[in-house]
Design a protein around this motif. Structure first.
Motif, short mmCIF file in Angstrom:
data_model
loop_
_atom_site.label_atom_id
_atom_site.label_comp_id
_atom_site.label_asym_id
_atom_site.label_seq_id
_atom_site.Cartn_x
_atom_site.Cartn_y
_atom_site.Cartn_z
N ARG A 43 4.93 6.04 1.87
CA ARG A 43 5.43 7.49 1.76
C ARG A 43 5.74 7.69 0.21
N THR A 44 6.31 6.85 -0.31
CA THR A 44 6.82 7.22 -1.68
C THR A 44 5.63 7.34 -2.62
N PHE A 45 4.77 6.52 -2.44
CA PHE A 45 3.93 6.17 -3.48
C PHE A 45 2.27 6.97 -2.99
N TYR A 46 1.87 7.00 -1.91
CA TYR A 46 0.60 7.41 -1.45
C TYR A 46 0.91 8.31 -0.04
N PRO A 47 1.76 9.31 -0.31
CA PRO A 47 2.23 10.18 1.00
C PRO A 47 1.05 10.67 1.77
N ARG A 53 -0.63 7.13 7.24
CA ARG A 53 -0.70 7.40 8.55
C ARG A 53 -0.99 6.38 9.56
N TYR A 54 -1.74 5.22 8.85
CA TYR A 54 -1.78 4.15 9.76
C TYR A 54 -0.50 3.39 10.04
N LEU A 55 0.44 3.11 8.91
CA LEU A 55 1.49 2.36 9.07
C LEU A 55 2.48 3.47 9.97
N ASN A 56 2.64 4.80 9.93
CA ASN A 56 3.39 5.50 10.97
C ASN A 56 3.20 5.16 12.22
#
Length: 315
Positions: A43-47, A53-56
């Motif tokens: 989220r910090t470097f590739y928002p 989205r996958y990790l979320n």
């Protein structure tokens, strides 16, 4: 770190987490923490990246699993008291009967021994206790001994001691049940001789209405703890198709569950002895407490297990 490098370093770990479910709560928690760390980094470097989205989504799935586990833990505790312990009590019903018979027989022996030997009660209860009780009888308060200690201290001492006695009665079942029988015999003889001591002085009803306020739960729990010891001892004596070691492990586990199930009963008995027994109650009030305690023991440890067993066999 470039996004491609970040994905390459962690892809195998993420896929493993998804494809190999973690059943251990600690492992599940550890994986969830790692995923949220990766998600925070993404989220910090590739928002706006797909990896974020996958990790979320994966982290959300793990959060749901953790929540479900907590629900299952709470349900597991409720299920223990509602189903598991009663079914175990039904399975062990004959051990409970034997435990009661051993204890009751010892009570009769203690009563008869005290009736035929004037020194027997002193031998069993000790001179200090008998002399103090005789002095209390002279002063018109035969059971004053129950009001001689601070309530909170008395509650802790009594509860810990009662739990200790129950665990000893259970643990000595490892000696092929003989240790458990010895504990039941000792406590039964003490109770029988103790009650005869008051009967001899025309104080039996007075003692019953006082002592059995807490004694109904306390004595019943000792007998039930005895049944737990007999369960373990029986597993050693009669292993059946199992190896003796495997049978012992199963018997010890079942017996331990029964003893754990008695802890609230001992806490309630300790509370009654520390805060209620010392009070001067109307005989009707004492009788209600005693009868209610007896009905609870019979219902939860005898009747309810039979009901649950029938429900499970018919369903």
């Amino acid at each position: 770190m470039k996004e491609a490098v970040f994905v390459k370093r962690n892809t195998e770990k993420w896929h493993e987490y998804e494809s190999t479910p973690a059943h251990d709560p600690d492992q599940l928690t550890e994986r969830f923490i790692e995923l949220t760390d990766d998600l925070s980094y993404a989220r910090t470097f590739y928002p706006k990246s797909t990896v974020t989205r996958y990790l979320n989504g994966v982290a959300a799935q793990f959060h749901q699993k953790l929540y479900s586990n907590r629900q299952e833990d709470r349900n597991r505790i409720a299920a223990f008291w509602k189903y598991e312990l009663p079914l175990l009590l039904f399975e062990s019903r004959f051990k409970l009967l034997y435990s009661f018979l051993f204890f009751f027989g010892a009570c009769i022996l203690g009563w008869l021994s005290a009736a035929h030997d004037d020194t027997y009660v002193r031998l069993i209860m000790g001179d200090a206790y008998v002399n103090q009780t005789l002095e209390n009888i002279k002063n018109g308060d035969p059971l004053a001994i129950y009001g001689g200690t601070g309530q909170a201290d008395m509650f802790m001492q009594i509860t810990v001691n009662n739990i200790k006695v129950s665990f000893v009665a259970f643990a000595l079942g490892a000696f092929f049940s003989f240790g458990t029988i010895a504990v039941l015999f000792q406590n039964g003889v003490m109770l029988g001789s103790f009650q005869y001591f008051f009967f001899e002085r025309d104080l039996l009803l007075t003692s019953v209405l006082k002592i059995w306020i807490h004694g109904t739960l306390e004595i019943s729990a000792i007998v039930i703890a005895g049944s737990a010891g007999l369960v373990m001892g029986h597993s050693l004596l009669f292993p059946g198709t199992y190896s003796r070691l495997e049978s012992f492990k199963q018997g010890a586990k079942k017996g331990m569950k029964i003893v754990i199930g008695l802890v609230p009963v001992f806490i309630a008995a300790g509370f009654l002895e520390s805060f209620i027994t010392r009070l001067t109650l109307h005989p009707v009030v004492s009788s209600v407490i005693i009868i209610a305690s007896a009905l609870f023991i019979v219902w939860y440890f005898v009747l309810y297990p039979r009901k649950i067993y029938r429900q499970t066999t018919l369903s």
